[in-house]
Design an enzyme around this catalytic site. Structure first.
Site, mmCIF file in Angstrom:
data_model
loop_
_atom_site.group_PDB
_atom_site.id
_atom_site.type_symbol
_atom_site.label_atom_id
_atom_site.label_comp_id
_atom_site.label_asym_id
_atom_site.label_seq_id
_atom_site.Cartn_x
_atom_site.Cartn_y
_atom_site.Cartn_z
ATOM 1 N N ASP A 88 -7.730 -3.406 7.928
ATOM 2 C CA ASP A 88 -6.632 -2.433 7.941
ATOM 3 C C ASP A 88 -5.976 -2.427 9.320
ATOM 4 O OD1 ASP A 88 -4.892 -0.550 6.882
ATOM 5 O OD2 ASP A 88 -6.181 1.151 7.339
ATOM 6 N N GLU B 1 0.867 -1.187 0.000
ATOM 7 C CA GLU B 1 0.000 0.000 0.000
ATOM 8 C C GLU B 1 0.898 1.228 0.000
ATOM 9 O OE1 GLU B 1 -3.640 1.974 2.597
ATOM 10 O OE2 GLU B 1 -2.178 0.660 3.557
#
Length: 378
Positions: A256, A109
């Protein structure tokens, strides 16, 4: 809530058959949860190249206790050396640990995200940089070819060409931490992007009514979207609207999760960042109020979908299993409880009054890796 029908499941490393069973049961059996974005868990940081293998093993066992059977350790924006080192360390853990089979691949990411405050989120600004295929090659070398998802901002010059190249190799290109225009998002999707990363977060605190990059992604039917359903990152009204826009078939649950997820409140590190886990479960940059990942567990995320939006349990489980498998290209997990799929299973009780899930047992490829009465973690 009706009692679930009793079934008998025959399996080895894959599911062999499913048939009705004669006796009623008080627990559910489902495909094991899949989490395509986990930055750390149980006080273990996946972004630190020095994290010992035994600590990674402990964190995976903690994930098993929440019903997770496959996941993507996620490496965030950092120096090239640190990111490659983290991937190399995680790849070594995958190969050497008994729990390593649960690591399906890796999610990178950043660092090819917006440098602007708001869309950048908590990612360190000095290390934001444009897409670079040579760097991608170095990631794959460090990760033994198992980088499976890359989240980037499509407004970078050259982003469509980069997306075309990595998706041609079977890597999922995800849009996230972006301030792209509608045209730039459309170009990214035409180039092969198929997913929005934690949609509704990693954004400016104030947006123009329309057009904006959140609406553009919600309206793009070629994109699946994942959501952090912890009751902190998204409120119920946005979540309801977003799920209606994407439809259950294009919606995915992610945590997350970062280092302090599944651990006690306090100060922790996520890569180069110091973060605080507050008593109410928020994970923020140390001494600030800016979110820096979540403290969510996947079983609690499923509960939150039921509680926050009134979603049927079956749909919430779908977002955490077969939808996640499709979004992340997880092999052998697209059908669910069906012959031929991997025998990644979770048995749990569900109390609709909470709502509350209690994970009883977890299997990975037919091997029991957690049982509540034997080795409870939480």
């Amino acid at each position: 809530m009706p009692v679930p029908p009793a079934i008998e499941v025959a399996f080895s490393d894959t599911i062999l058959s499913i048939a009705p069973a004669p006796e009623a049961v008080d627990s559910y059996l489902a495909p094991g949860w899949i989490d395509i974005q986990v930055n750390g868990f149980a006080a273990v940081d996946y972004n630190d190249p020095r994290t010992p293998g035994e600590e990674i093993a402990r964190s995976i066992h903690a994930l098993f206790s929440t019903g997770v059977t496959r996941f993507y350790p996620t490496v965030i924006t950092g120096s090239p050396e640190r990111m490659e080192g983290a991937l190399r360390n995680l790849a070594r853990a995958r190969e050497s640990l008994g729990e390593g089979e649960a690591i399906e691949g890796f999610h990178v990411e950043g660092p090819h995200i917006s440098a602007e405050d708001g869309p950048r989120g908590a990612h360190p600004r000095p290390w934001v940089r444009p897409p670079d295929l040579e760097e991608f090659r170095r990631w794959q070398e460090a990760a033994a070819g198992r980088v499976r998802i890359v989240t980037l901002a499509p407004e970078w010059v050259g982003a469509p060409a980069y997306i075309e190249k990595i998706t041609a190799e079977g890597v999922v290109a995800a849009i996230g931490h972006t301030q792209a225009t509608g045209a730039q998002i459309a170009d990214a999707v035409s180039a092969g992007a198929t997913l929005s990363t934690h949609l509704g977060n990693g954004a400016h605190s104030v947006l123009r009514r329309h057009p904006n990059y959140i609406w553009e992604q919600l309206a793009e039917d070629r994109l699946m979207a994942d959501f952090i359903v912890d009751g902190i990152h998204l409120d119920a009204s946005f979540l309801k609207v977003a799920l209606r826009a994407k439809g259950i078939e294009r919606s995915v649950l992610v945590t997350d999760a970062v280092t302090p997820a599944g651990a006690a409140p306090g100060r922790y590190r996520v890569g180069e960042l110091e973060v605080d886990m507050t008593p109410d479960g928020r994970v923020v940059l140390a001494g600030q109020d800016r979110l820096a990942g979540s403290g969510l567990r996947m079983d609690r995320g499923i509960e939150n979908l039921v509680r926050m939006v009134g979603m049927p349990l079956a749909n919430a489980v779908r977002m955490a299993t077969t939808n996640a498998a499709r979004a992340g290209n997880v092999a052998g997990r697209a059908q669910g409880l069906a012959a031929g799929d991997r025998a990644d299973l979770v048995e749990f009780r569900f109390d609709p009054e909470g709502p509350r899930i209690e994970v009883l047992a977890t299997w990975v490829s037919g091997r029991r890796v957690f049982a509540r009465d034997r080795d409870a973690v939480f």
